[in-house]
Each structure stands twice: as structure tokens, then as C-alpha cells.
Design a protein around this motif. Structure first.
Motif, short mmCIF file in Angstrom:
data_model
loop_
_atom_site.label_atom_id
_atom_site.label_comp_id
_atom_site.label_asym_id
_atom_site.label_seq_id
_atom_site.Cartn_x
_atom_site.Cartn_y
_atom_site.Cartn_z
N GLY A 1 67.57 3.99 -60.43
CA GLY A 1 66.98 5.02 -61.28
C GLY A 1 65.63 5.50 -60.82
O GLY A 1 65.05 6.40 -61.43
N LYS A 2 65.10 4.92 -59.73
CA LYS A 2 63.80 5.33 -59.19
C LYS A 2 63.99 6.01 -57.83
O LYS A 2 63.63 7.16 -57.64
N GLU A 3 64.55 5.27 -56.87
CA GLU A 3 64.96 5.85 -55.60
C GLU A 3 66.46 6.05 -55.69
O GLU A 3 67.21 5.10 -55.82
N LEU A 4 66.91 7.30 -55.64
CA LEU A 4 68.29 7.62 -56.00
C LEU A 4 69.26 7.64 -54.83
O LEU A 4 70.42 7.28 -54.98
N SER A 5 68.84 8.10 -53.67
CA SER A 5 69.79 8.48 -52.62
C SER A 5 70.53 7.30 -52.01
O SER A 5 71.74 7.37 -51.78
N LEU A 6 69.83 6.20 -51.73
CA LEU A 6 70.44 5.13 -50.95
C LEU A 6 71.60 4.45 -51.66
O LEU A 6 72.57 4.03 -51.03
N LEU A 7 71.53 4.34 -52.99
CA LEU A 7 72.58 3.64 -53.73
C LEU A 7 73.85 4.45 -53.88
O LEU A 7 74.85 3.95 -54.39
N ARG A 8 73.82 5.70 -53.45
CA ARG A 8 75.00 6.56 -53.62
C ARG A 8 76.00 6.45 -52.48
O ARG A 8 77.05 7.09 -52.52
N SER A 9 75.70 5.64 -51.47
CA SER A 9 76.63 5.45 -50.36
C SER A 9 77.90 4.78 -50.84
O SER A 9 77.87 3.75 -51.53
N ASP A 10 79.04 5.34 -50.47
CA ASP A 10 80.31 4.74 -50.88
C ASP A 10 80.62 3.46 -50.10
O ASP A 10 81.59 2.77 -50.40
N ARG A 11 79.77 3.11 -49.12
CA ARG A 11 79.98 1.86 -48.38
C ARG A 11 79.32 0.67 -49.08
O ARG A 11 79.56 -0.47 -48.71
N ILE A 12 78.51 0.94 -50.08
CA ILE A 12 77.95 -0.15 -50.87
C ILE A 12 78.97 -0.52 -51.94
O ILE A 12 79.30 0.27 -52.81
N ASP A 13 79.48 -1.74 -51.86
CA ASP A 13 80.56 -2.17 -52.74
C ASP A 13 80.05 -2.63 -54.10
O ASP A 13 80.70 -2.38 -55.13
N LEU A 14 78.94 -3.33 -54.12
CA LEU A 14 78.45 -3.99 -55.32
C LEU A 14 76.97 -3.70 -55.53
O LEU A 14 76.17 -3.82 -54.58
N ILE A 15 76.58 -3.32 -56.74
CA ILE A 15 75.19 -3.00 -57.05
C ILE A 15 74.81 -3.70 -58.35
O ILE A 15 75.48 -3.54 -59.37
N ALA B 1 80.97 -2.24 -59.23
CA ALA B 1 81.95 -2.78 -58.28
C ALA B 1 82.87 -1.65 -57.86
O ALA B 1 83.88 -1.37 -58.53
N ARG B 2 82.50 -0.97 -56.77
CA ARG B 2 83.27 0.18 -56.30
C ARG B 2 84.63 -0.23 -55.74
O ARG B 2 84.74 -1.23 -55.02
N ARG B 3 85.62 0.55 -56.05
CA ARG B 3 86.94 0.31 -55.47
C ARG B 3 86.97 0.81 -54.03
O ARG B 3 86.27 1.75 -53.68
N ARG B 4 87.78 0.18 -53.23
CA ARG B 4 88.06 0.67 -51.88
C ARG B 4 89.42 1.36 -51.95
O ARG B 4 90.46 0.71 -51.89
N GLY B 5 89.37 2.66 -52.12
CA GLY B 5 90.61 3.40 -52.37
C GLY B 5 91.11 3.02 -53.74
O GLY B 5 90.44 3.23 -54.74
N ILE B 6 92.30 2.43 -53.79
CA ILE B 6 92.85 1.99 -55.08
C ILE B 6 92.66 0.49 -55.30
O ILE B 6 93.06 -0.04 -56.33
N GLU B 7 92.05 -0.19 -54.32
CA GLU B 7 91.91 -1.64 -54.40
C GLU B 7 90.61 -2.03 -55.09
O GLU B 7 89.53 -1.56 -54.72
N ARG B 8 90.70 -2.88 -56.08
CA ARG B 8 89.52 -3.44 -56.72
C ARG B 8 88.95 -4.56 -55.86
O ARG B 8 89.68 -5.25 -55.14
N ILE B 9 87.65 -4.73 -55.90
CA ILE B 9 87.02 -5.84 -55.19
C ILE B 9 87.54 -7.14 -55.80
O ILE B 9 87.59 -7.28 -57.04
N PRO B 10 87.93 -8.12 -55.00
CA PRO B 10 88.58 -9.33 -55.52
C PRO B 10 87.60 -10.31 -56.15
O PRO B 10 87.46 -11.47 -55.72
N LEU B 11 86.89 -9.87 -57.18
CA LEU B 11 85.96 -10.74 -57.89
C LEU B 11 86.71 -11.59 -58.91
O LEU B 11 87.64 -11.12 -59.56
N LYS B 12 86.25 -12.80 -59.08
CA LYS B 12 86.76 -13.68 -60.12
C LYS B 12 85.65 -13.92 -61.14
O LYS B 12 84.47 -14.05 -60.78
N SER B 13 86.01 -13.97 -62.39
CA SER B 13 85.03 -14.22 -63.42
C SER B 13 84.39 -15.59 -63.24
O SER B 13 85.04 -16.55 -62.80
N ILE B 14 83.09 -15.68 -63.56
CA ILE B 14 82.42 -16.98 -63.54
C ILE B 14 82.19 -17.49 -64.97
O ILE B 14 81.53 -18.50 -65.18
N MET B 15 82.74 -16.74 -65.94
CA MET B 15 82.71 -17.14 -67.35
C MET B 15 84.11 -16.92 -67.92
O MET B 15 84.89 -16.15 -67.36
#
Length: 376
Positions: free
Chosen positions: A183-197, A215-229
Motif C-alpha cells: 500500500g506504500k510502494e505499489l509497483s513491485l508487488l504486482r508481478s505475477d511471478r510473486i506467488d505469496l505476499i 496466494a496467487r494461482r499458477r494458471g488454474i493450479e493453487r499453491i500447495p499450501l497446507k493449513s497449520i491450524m
């Protein structure tokens, strides 16, 4: 009252955010998981609108936003949540930097104790990590690269754009701790190559106790995160627990304001920065961190002959300042960030951090300079 110059620790609440939140504390108090009546449906709609407001800041999709209690939880979820996938695929190498917040470094230490190999890249003396060192550290079995957006102590912004391009040809997931920069520096976080923010509400003039993981999808694939709770199944099974609707609405409003008012806020922050540098220059300060690529609302500096602890005592009735991260400043240990930058000991021991925002009152810089000069 002293002027508040510690916004990197926590920032004041934007008035419009507070006003919006009060409605969901006092009137619209429904549970977003209650689908059998209008109270719950209105709460669910409010959560969805907040999800959309957060997503648009980084050009993500609303369904890629998962609400958490803050950036610390988001960092843990991103790092520890990927560990089962790394174990299953035998990709147990992670790259990060020596500049990271403890909310990244400590989960990495935990994984290291459980068989993961962690490579921490040291920065230059200006606080910037060289992208070519990230590239050189990559291996076929690298699961994750985790680099912060803007450093909480120096304000230095890392070259995420260059790292994103390096990772175009690699399958490693890319995580960015954006607690300070979202919300302060806007441009860098908009890269679609950043998977998780990872995002924190109280650093962008929203409430404490709320954040998000993108957690950005790669195409139709969700990032394979598992809940820690476990328990409840909220946030599509990734982060259980009753959604704190007032806090979520507050984060959404803060994100919306950050986008709409970005230019105006930057201008005000730059005014404060210019005044600070003009006044402090007479003390022959050494600035810690690359000033050509820094948040305009952060200044980390050392004054020759002045210890940071003595400075904070001398300034306590003039300005609320810090000597580094609020999470570790009570320990009186040298900053791991400045130590990693291999700065002279006097600069590490004497480092003072000032951080402000668009709501900061006018600063009596002459009083600050006079107090510090008496310590020299």
C-alpha cells in the motif's frame, strides 16, 4: 505529548477506517459464516468487498486473498504451509536473506531443525541483496525463495522485479513479506511471478490483529499450501476460525485508501523526509541503507558519538522513536539487519530509526537536533 515517529512499529488508525469498523462492531455484527439469515449474508458481503479491495492493490484475484491475524501468521503459513509439499517432492532447500524479520527467520530455523536446508543471502553494506546471489544459490530442489519487500529497520526496498525475472525459468515459489511496503510502494508487488505476499493491517493505518496472505494461482493450479491450524474450515480450509468481520472491513478500507491516496501520502511523507534530512545534516549523520531505493517514510541513521539508547532517553519528551524492530528492541541486542550489512560497530550501536506517515504532526526538528547534539 511527543510527536510520534515510530510508524514502522505500528501506525495510527485512519479515521475513515475507524468509522467503517464501528458499524460492524455495533450494528452489522453478524457472523460471515451464518448463511441462514440476513445478518450473516451482509457480513459475508462485507468480507468479500474487503477481499476485493486488498486484491486490487497487488492485482490479484479476490479468491487469492486469505485473511489472517497479521503478517507474522501469513509468513508462517507461507513458509510452514509449503513444507509438506517440499517433503513430498524432495525439494527441501529454501533461499532467504539475512535481512528478514524474525517472523520469517524463525519459521526457517524451525524447518532447518526438521531437515530443510536454508541459504541466507547477505546484503551489501547499503542493505540491498544482489539478485545475482539469489540466482547463484538456486538449485533444482529449491522449494521457496523468501525476500522482504521493504526492510522494517532501514526502509530499503529490495529488487523484487529482478528476482522475479530470475525465477521465471525456475519452479521455486516466491514469497514476499510485504508488511512494511504494501500500500506504500505499489509497483513491485504486482508481478505475477510473486506467488505469496504477506500483509499487515496496522502498518497501513488499519487495525491491529488482521492481515492477509496473497496466494496467487499458477494458471488454474493453487499453491500447495497446507493449513497449520485446524478446525472450522474457513478461508477455503486454509485458515480456520471465525472471521473478525470488523477487522477485515477495516483492512479493506485501509487498502482502498492506500491505493486512492497514494500520491498524496507520498508527497506529505517526502516533505517530512526533506525537513528531517535538512535538520539532521548539521550533526554529520551517517544514513544506514540505500537512500535511492527506500520508503520515503523511513530514515535510519547514526550520529557520531551518540548511543541509540541515550538518544531515546534524551528524546523521550520530544519524539517517540526506536532503535529498530519493535519485536526485538526490548532485548538491547545489536540489530541483526545492520550487523548483516557489516556496518561499523558505532553505527550499529548508535542507529536511530524514525518512521512517520501522512498523519504525522509537524516535527520540532530543531529540538531533536539540539537534544542529540548535547550527547555528542
Amino acid at each position: 505529548m511527543p510527536v510520534y515517529l515510530d510508524c514502522n512499529a505500528t501506525a495510527p488508525l485512519e479515521p475513515a477506517v475507524r468509522e467503517t469498523m464501528l458499524t460492524y462492531f455495533d450494528v452489522e455484527y453478524g457472523n460471515a459464516g451464518s448463511r441462514t439469515h440476513e445478518f450473516g449474508l451482509r457480513a459475508k458481503r462485507a468480507v468479500q468487498e474487503a477481499r476485493e479491495a486488498v486484491a486490487v492493490v497487488v492485482r490479484a484475484q479476490p479468491e487469492e486473498i486469505y485473511f489472517t491475524s497479521g503478517a507474522t501468521e501469513s509468513n508462517n503459513l507461507a513458509i510452514l504451509g509449503l513444507a509438506p509439499h517440499g517433503e513430498a517432492t524432495k525439494r527441501k532447500h529454501i533461499i532467504s536473506t539475512a535481512l528478514e524479520h524474525k517472523a520469517v527467520l524463525e519459521p526457517l530455523e524451525h524447518l532447518e531443525k526438521h531437515g530443510f536446508e536454508i541459504t541466507l543471502i547477505a546484503p551489501n553494506s547499503d542493505g540491498v541483496v544482489r539478485p545475482e546471489l539469489i540466482e547463484a544459490a538456486l538449485r533444482p530442489e529449491t522449494l521457496l525463495v523468501s525476500i522482504m519487500h521493504a526492510n522494517n529497520e532501514t526502509g530499503t526496498i529490495q529488487p523484487l522485479d529482478q528476482v522475479s525475472e530470475i525465477l521465471r525459468e525456475h519452479s521455486a515459489y516466491f514469497h514476499v513479506d510485504a508488511a512494511q511496503g504494501f500500500g506504500k510502494e505499489l509497483s513491485l508487488l504486482r508481478s505475477d511471478r510473486i506467488d505469496l505476499i504477506s500483509i499487515s493491517g496496522h502498518k497501513i493505518y488499519g487495525p491491529k490483529g488482521i492481515g492477509a496472505l496473497v496466494a496467487r494461482r499458477r494458471g488454474i493450479e493453487r499453491i500447495p499450501l497446507k493449513s497449520i491450524m485446524f478446525g472450522g474450515g474457513q478461508e477455503r480450509g486454509l485458515r480456520p476460525g471465525t472471521l473478525p468481520v470488523p477487522l477485515i472491513v477495516g483492512l479493506g478500507k485501509a487498502a482502498e485508501a492506500a491505493l486512492k491516496d497514494n500520491a498524496k501520502r507520498t508527497s506529505r511523507n517526502m516533505q517530512i523526509r526533506t525537513a528531517a534530512l535538512d535538520a539532521l545534516g548539521s550533526l554529520n549523520i551517517e544514513i544506514n541503507g540505500d537512500q535511492t531505493r527506500s520508503l520515503v517514510s523511513t530514515l535510519n541513521f547514526s550520529v557520531p558519538g551518540v548511543d541509540a539508547e541515550a538518544a531515546m532517553v534524551a528524546l523521550k519528551n520530544i519524539a517517540a522513536i526506536s532503535n529498530g524492530s519493535a519485536c526485538t528492541s526490548s532485548s538491547y541486542e545489536p540489530s541483526h539487519v545492520l550487523t548483516a550489512m557489516v556496518l561499523p560497530e558505532w553505527r550499529v550501536q548508535g542507529a536511530i530509526r524514525l518512521s512517520w506517515c501522512h498523519m504525522t504532526d509537524d516535527v520540532n526538528w530543531s529540538a531533536i537536533v539540539s537534544a542529540l547534539r548535547r550527547l555528542q
